[in-house]
Scaffold this motif. Structure first.
Motif, PDB file in Angstrom:
ATOM      1  N   GLY A 115     -30.418 -10.500  12.481  1.00  0.00           N
ATOM      2  CA  GLY A 115     -31.519 -11.103  13.222  1.00  0.00           C
ATOM      3  C   GLY A 115     -31.169 -11.518  14.637  1.00  0.00           C
ATOM      4  O   GLY A 115     -32.037 -11.952  15.395  1.00  0.00           O
ATOM      5  N   ASN A 116     -29.906 -11.387  15.010  1.00  0.00           N
ATOM      6  CA  ASN A 116     -29.464 -11.773  16.354  1.00  0.00           C
ATOM      7  C   ASN A 116     -29.411 -10.559  17.274  1.00  0.00           C
ATOM      8  O   ASN A 116     -28.747  -9.561  16.965  1.00  0.00           O
ATOM      9  CB  ASN A 116     -28.077 -12.426  16.292  1.00  0.00           C
ATOM     10  N   ILE A 117     -30.102 -10.648  18.403  1.00  0.00           N
ATOM     11  CA  ILE A 117     -30.106  -9.560  19.378  1.00  0.00           C
ATOM     12  C   ILE A 117     -28.760  -9.524  20.093  1.00  0.00           C
ATOM     13  O   ILE A 117     -28.284 -10.535  20.605  1.00  0.00           O
ATOM     14  CB  ILE A 117     -31.247  -9.746  20.391  1.00  0.00           C
ATOM     15  N   LYS A 118     -28.157  -8.353  20.124  1.00  0.00           N
ATOM     16  CA  LYS A 118     -26.866  -8.166  20.776  1.00  0.00           C
ATOM     17  C   LYS A 118     -27.042  -7.241  21.977  1.00  0.00           C
ATOM     18  O   LYS A 118     -27.400  -6.072  21.825  1.00  0.00           O
ATOM     19  CB  LYS A 118     -25.856  -7.550  19.797  1.00  0.00           C
ATOM     20  N   VAL A 119     -26.810  -7.763  23.158  1.00  0.00           N
ATOM     21  CA  VAL A 119     -26.856  -6.960  24.377  1.00  0.00           C
ATOM     22  C   VAL A 119     -25.426  -6.862  24.896  1.00  0.00           C
ATOM     23  O   VAL A 119     -24.928  -7.738  25.588  1.00  0.00           O
ATOM     24  CB  VAL A 119     -27.785  -7.585  25.433  1.00  0.00           C
ATOM     25  N   GLY A 120     -24.759  -5.781  24.507  1.00  0.00           N
ATOM     26  CA  GLY A 120     -23.331  -5.645  24.769  1.00  0.00           C
ATOM     27  C   GLY A 120     -22.566  -5.935  23.497  1.00  0.00           C
ATOM     28  O   GLY A 120     -21.982  -7.011  23.333  1.00  0.00           O
ATOM     29  N   MET A 121     -22.557  -4.975  22.569  1.00  0.00           N
ATOM     30  CA  MET A 121     -21.935  -5.177  21.261  1.00  0.00           C
ATOM     31  C   MET A 121     -20.423  -5.010  21.355  1.00  0.00           C
ATOM     32  O   MET A 121     -19.918  -4.207  22.138  1.00  0.00           O
ATOM     33  CB  MET A 121     -22.528  -4.196  20.249  1.00  0.00           C
ATOM     34  N   THR A 122     -19.701  -5.780  20.544  1.00  0.00           N
ATOM     35  CA  THR A 122     -18.253  -5.640  20.472  1.00  0.00           C
ATOM     36  C   THR A 122     -17.901  -4.399  19.654  1.00  0.00           C
ATOM     37  O   THR A 122     -18.747  -3.814  18.973  1.00  0.00           O
ATOM     38  CB  THR A 122     -17.615  -6.864  19.803  1.00  0.00           C
ATOM     39  N   LYS A 123     -16.638  -4.007  19.702  1.00  0.00           N
ATOM     40  CA  LYS A 123     -16.191  -2.853  18.928  1.00  0.00           C
ATOM     41  C   LYS A 123     -16.409  -3.090  17.437  1.00  0.00           C
ATOM     42  O   LYS A 123     -16.838  -2.175  16.706  1.00  0.00           O
ATOM     43  CB  LYS A 123     -14.707  -2.574  19.217  1.00  0.00           C
ATOM     44  N   ASP A 124     -16.136  -4.293  16.972  1.00  0.00           N
ATOM     45  CA  ASP A 124     -16.356  -4.615  15.557  1.00  0.00           C
ATOM     46  C   ASP A 124     -17.830  -4.555  15.189  1.00  0.00           C
ATOM     47  O   ASP A 124     -18.190  -4.105  14.097  1.00  0.00           O
ATOM     48  CB  ASP A 124     -15.796  -6.003  15.233  1.00  0.00           C
ATOM     49  N   GLU A 125     -18.695  -4.992  16.110  1.00  0.00           N
ATOM     50  CA  GLU A 125     -20.144  -4.936  15.850  1.00  0.00           C
ATOM     51  C   GLU A 125     -20.642  -3.495  15.830  1.00  0.00           C
ATOM     52  O   GLU A 125     -21.500  -3.138  15.010  1.00  0.00           O
ATOM     53  CB  GLU A 125     -20.884  -5.760  16.894  1.00  0.00           C
ATOM     54  N   LEU A 126     -20.074  -2.671  16.697  1.00  0.00           N
ATOM     55  CA  LEU A 126     -20.433  -1.253  16.687  1.00  0.00           C
ATOM     56  C   LEU A 126     -20.006  -0.590  15.384  1.00  0.00           C
ATOM     57  O   LEU A 126     -20.746   0.200  14.799  1.00  0.00           O
ATOM     58  CB  LEU A 126     -19.767  -0.537  17.870  1.00  0.00           C
ATOM     59  N   ARG A 127     -18.817  -0.935  14.917  1.00  0.00           N
ATOM     60  CA  ARG A 127     -18.339  -0.387  13.652  1.00  0.00           C
ATOM     61  C   ARG A 127     -19.231  -0.850  12.503  1.00  0.00           C
ATOM     62  O   ARG A 127     -19.569  -0.056  11.614  1.00  0.00           O
ATOM     63  CB  ARG A 127     -16.891  -0.820  13.399  1.00  0.00           C
ATOM     64  N   TYR A 128     -19.596  -2.118  12.526  1.00  0.00           N
ATOM     65  CA  TYR A 128     -20.454  -2.657  11.471  1.00  0.00           C
ATOM     66  C   TYR A 128     -21.787  -1.912  11.408  1.00  0.00           C
ATOM     67  O   TYR A 128     -22.231  -1.480  10.338  1.00  0.00           O
ATOM     68  CB  TYR A 128     -20.706  -4.151  11.691  1.00  0.00           C
ATOM     69  N   LEU A 129     -22.429  -1.745  12.571  1.00  0.00           N
ATOM     70  CA  LEU A 129     -23.724  -1.078  12.584  1.00  0.00           C
ATOM     71  C   LEU A 129     -23.598   0.403  12.221  1.00  0.00           C
ATOM     72  O   LEU A 129     -24.548   1.009  11.727  1.00  0.00           O
ATOM     73  CB  LEU A 129     -24.378  -1.224  13.966  1.00  0.00           C
ATOM     74  N   SER A 130     -22.424   0.963  12.421  1.00  0.00           N
ATOM     75  CA  SER A 130     -22.179   2.367  12.066  1.00  0.00           C
ATOM     76  C   SER A 130     -22.078   2.574  10.560  1.00  0.00           C
ATOM     77  O   SER A 130     -22.280   3.693  10.072  1.00  0.00           O
ATOM     78  CB  SER A 130     -20.885   2.859  12.720  1.00  0.00           C
ATOM     79  N   THR A 131     -21.745   1.522   9.831  1.00  0.00           N
ATOM     80  CA  THR A 131     -21.492   1.654   8.388  1.00  0.00           C
ATOM     81  C   THR A 131     -22.425   0.820   7.518  1.00  0.00           C
ATOM     82  O   THR A 131     -22.465   1.009   6.300  1.00  0.00           O
ATOM     83  CB  THR A 131     -20.044   1.240   8.077  1.00  0.00           C
ATOM     84  N   ALA A 132     -23.152  -0.106   8.120  1.00  0.00           N
ATOM     85  CA  ALA A 132     -24.002  -1.020   7.339  1.00  0.00           C
ATOM     86  C   ALA A 132     -25.111  -0.268   6.614  1.00  0.00           C
ATOM     87  O   ALA A 132     -25.606   0.758   7.078  1.00  0.00           O
ATOM     88  CB  ALA A 132     -24.606  -2.087   8.255  1.00  0.00           C
ATOM     89  N   LYS A 133     -25.494  -0.797   5.466  1.00  0.00           N
ATOM     90  CA  LYS A 133     -26.583  -0.233   4.685  1.00  0.00           C
ATOM     91  C   LYS A 133     -27.895  -0.925   5.083  1.00  0.00           C
ATOM     92  O   LYS A 133     -27.902  -2.048   5.569  1.00  0.00           O
ATOM     93  CB  LYS A 133     -26.333  -0.427   3.189  1.00  0.00           C
ATOM     94  N   SER A 134     -28.989  -0.227   4.874  1.00  0.00           N
ATOM     95  CA  SER A 134     -30.331  -0.788   5.096  1.00  0.00           C
ATOM     96  C   SER A 134     -30.520  -1.317   6.518  1.00  0.00           C
ATOM     97  O   SER A 134     -31.026  -2.422   6.730  1.00  0.00           O
ATOM     98  CB  SER A 134     -30.608  -1.916   4.089  1.00  0.00           C
ATOM     99  N   VAL A 135     -30.095  -0.524   7.475  1.00  0.00           N
ATOM    100  CA  VAL A 135     -30.311  -0.880   8.877  1.00  0.00           C
ATOM    101  C   VAL A 135     -31.707  -0.407   9.284  1.00  0.00           C
ATOM    102  O   VAL A 135     -32.033   0.775   9.155  1.00  0.00           O
ATOM    103  CB  VAL A 135     -29.253  -0.233   9.789  1.00  0.00           C
ATOM    104  N   MET A 136     -32.533  -1.342   9.762  1.00  0.00           N
ATOM    105  CA  MET A 136     -33.863  -0.980  10.222  1.00  0.00           C
ATOM    106  C   MET A 136     -33.774  -0.112  11.476  1.00  0.00           C
ATOM    107  O   MET A 136     -32.831  -0.228  12.249  1.00  0.00           O
ATOM    108  CB  MET A 136     -34.689  -2.229  10.559  1.00  0.00           C
ATOM    109  N   LYS A 137     -34.773   0.741  11.660  1.00  0.00           N
ATOM    110  CA  LYS A 137     -34.931   1.502  12.891  1.00  0.00           C
ATOM    111  C   LYS A 137     -36.136   0.903  13.601  1.00  0.00           C
ATOM    112  O   LYS A 137     -37.265   1.047  13.145  1.00  0.00           O
ATOM    113  CB  LYS A 137     -35.155   2.978  12.593  1.00  0.00           C
ATOM    114  N   VAL A 138     -35.898   0.200  14.718  1.00  0.00           N
ATOM    115  CA  VAL A 138     -36.989  -0.553  15.327  1.00  0.00           C
ATOM    116  C   VAL A 138     -37.380  -0.035  16.698  1.00  0.00           C
ATOM    117  O   VAL A 138     -36.542   0.279  17.532  1.00  0.00           O
ATOM    118  CB  VAL A 138     -36.651  -2.065  15.439  1.00  0.00           C
TER     119      VAL A 138
END
Length: 285
Positions: free
Chosen positions: A48-71
């Motif tokens: 629920g937190n908007i990230k403008v400038g994601m960290t490497k760990d956040e990029l990895r998380y979003l690359s592998t996370a399940k049930s990611v909405m497409k907004v």
């Protein structure tokens, strides 16, 4: 926000490319921006937190996370209110980047009007018509109804500029039968046009059509065969809405034995590089 910033979307990470190519490509796009002296700002939503400038760990998380909405723009508030993970499309990235004062954005190809569907028009076009930003893309995806997409862009007063080309590119293809009426040779010319639009208070984005590097292009006739097959399969499976583009791109990769995937990665990096150059030109003027 002052600085040579370049916004990058996150849908390509969560929905556009398979693991681990998605993560590697996200890092590669940021690297291309940095090579030009600019600062990448990949945008997404985590918990629920908007990230403008994601960290490497956040990029990895979003690359592998399940049930990611497409907004798109319309769904941003849903993701933030319900504390969801979400990847931003072109429209949502435009909206969130604009809130931060970022004026340059690199993507793959914008959404548009789908083929063989009674009514399926991307939110991207509406957001492009409202948001003052330079958007670098490889044109539009050839899976779309290109003619109608270009007509919509004109109707909604989106300024379309070809970068070192007189032909509107089609994502995997450098050329098409559709000409561009405005062509420029340098990033500085793009910046001059953008600043003049601002001075005249003419709202809306500049869509920079940047052809894929020639060595990665997929021949048009070959690509059309893959597209016709993929669209036929999507229709038989009744796939539509937000799931249609990821399905079609996935099938194109399979049908082409990976050619379109390789092309996709190449054009994303190429667009990020040009966006980095434009952002630096913006800082110099």
């Amino acid at each position: 926000m002052r600085g040579a910033f370049v916004a990058l979307e996150s849908t390509v990470i969560a929905h556009g490319l398979p693991w681990p190519v998605n993560f590697e490509t996200a890092l590669a796009m940021e690297k291309e921006v940095k090579k030009q002296g600019s600062i990448p700002k990949t945008i997404g939503i985590i918990g629920g937190n908007i990230k403008v400038g994601m960290t490497k760990d956040e990029l990895r998380y979003l690359s592998t996370a399940k049930s990611v909405m497409k907004v798109g723009t319309a769904e941003i508030a849903v993701a933030t209110a319900l504390k969801k993970d979400a990847a931003t499309t072109v429209s949502a990235t435009l909206k969130l980047a604009d809130r931060e004062g970022i004026e340059v954005f690199a993507t793959g190809g914008i959404g548009g009007v789908h083929r063989d569907v009674e009514w399926d028009v991307s939110q991207d076009i509406i957001e492009l018509s409202k948001t003052n930003m330079i958007v670098v893309s490889a044109g539009v995806k050839s899976i779309l109804n290109v003619e109608k997409t270009l007509e919509f862009l004109e109707t909604f007063q989106v300024t379309v500029i070809g970068y070192q080309t007189d032909s509107f590119p089609l994502f995997h293809c450098r050329h098409s039968k559709f000409p561009v009426s405005i062509s420029v040779k340098t990033p500085e010319e793009i910046v001059e046009i953008f600043k003049e639009k601002q001075r005249l208070e003419i709202e809306g984005a500049i869509l920079v059509a940047n052809p894929i590097p020639v060595e990665y292009e997929v021949p048009y006739n070959e690509l059309m065969k893959y597209i016709e097959t993929a669209i036929s399969e999507a229709n038989s499976k009744r796939i539509s809405g937000k799931g249609l583009t990821p399905f079609l791109l996935g099938r194109l990769s399979e049908l082409s034995n990976g050619k379109t995937l390789e092309a996709n990665i190449a054009l994303l990096k190429n667009n990020a590089s040009l966006a980095g150059k434009i952002a630096m030109a913006m800082m110099r003027t």
